[in-house]
Design an enzyme around this catalytic site. Structure first.
Site, mmCIF file in Angstrom:
data_model
loop_
_atom_site.group_PDB
_atom_site.id
_atom_site.type_symbol
_atom_site.label_atom_id
_atom_site.label_comp_id
_atom_site.label_asym_id
_atom_site.label_seq_id
_atom_site.Cartn_x
_atom_site.Cartn_y
_atom_site.Cartn_z
ATOM 1 N N SER A 38 -2.492 4.843 3.373
ATOM 2 C CA SER A 38 -1.085 5.242 3.242
ATOM 3 C C SER A 38 -0.755 5.799 1.860
ATOM 4 O O SER A 38 0.246 6.483 1.700
ATOM 5 C CB SER A 38 -0.155 4.079 3.569
ATOM 6 O OG SER A 38 -0.231 3.079 2.580
ATOM 7 N N LYS A 87 3.284 0.941 -2.514
ATOM 8 C CA LYS A 87 4.011 2.188 -2.210
ATOM 9 C C LYS A 87 4.647 2.733 -3.484
ATOM 10 O O LYS A 87 4.771 2.048 -4.491
ATOM 11 C CB LYS A 87 5.125 1.951 -1.178
ATOM 12 C CG LYS A 87 4.677 1.285 0.107
ATOM 13 C CD LYS A 87 3.796 2.175 0.941
ATOM 14 C CE LYS A 87 3.372 1.425 2.195
ATOM 15 N NZ LYS A 87 2.157 1.897 2.750
#
Length: 154
Positions: A38, A87
């Site tokens: 990701s 993230k």
């Protein structure tokens, strides 16, 4: 008597080293693995690689929640506290974020995070803004594998 004294000294030093290591890991910095793609290409750029990146996580930023847009952070999942995600912050408190469905204002005490590889990322587009209290630190460097050692920029 000599062996007992030696074992006692080794046990004391091991315990002391463990306490110091735990304190450093909890308060200063730690090394965590990056799983999945990701955050590709910033981290784990090779798909289906058996070699994950390991990153250095700075925890001094937690004292006053000193984060900025573009910082890569480690945080606990809002839905399962045992899961951790890495993230990038794309929205700070009070900012407006355009998601795929709507325009959202990030509430005070929260931030909006997204993965660099949006097609495979489970992030704020899925579970909304995350509380700053769930952030566990800011990623500063890739430290493993050796050929990928580098600073993580905003």
């Amino acid at each position: 008597m000599g062996i007992q004294k030696l074992l006692w000294e080794v046990a004391k030093k091991s315990f002391t080293g463990g306490i110091i290591g735990l304190t450093i890991s909890d308060r200063c910095c730690s090394v965590v693995p990056v799983r999945g793609d990701s955050m590709s290409p910033t981290m784990n750029p090779l798909k289906n690689s058996y070699l994950d990146d390991y990153v250095l996580v700075d925890k001094f930023c937690l004292k006053d929640y000193k984060f900025a847009r573009g910082d890569v952070v480690v945080f606990s999942s809002p839905t399962n506290f045992r899961d951790r995600y890495i993230k990038r912050i794309v929205g700070m408190p009070g900012e407006w974020i355009s998601s795929s469905r709507d325009v959202i204002r990030v509430p005070e005490g929260h931030c909006w995070v997204e993965g660099d590889n949006k097609s495979t990322s489970l992030d704020s587009r899925t579970f909304g803004p995350i509380p700053l209290g769930l952030v566990q630190g800011r990623v500063t460097r890739v430290v493993w594998p050796p050929q990928r050692v580098s600073k993580i920029g905003r």
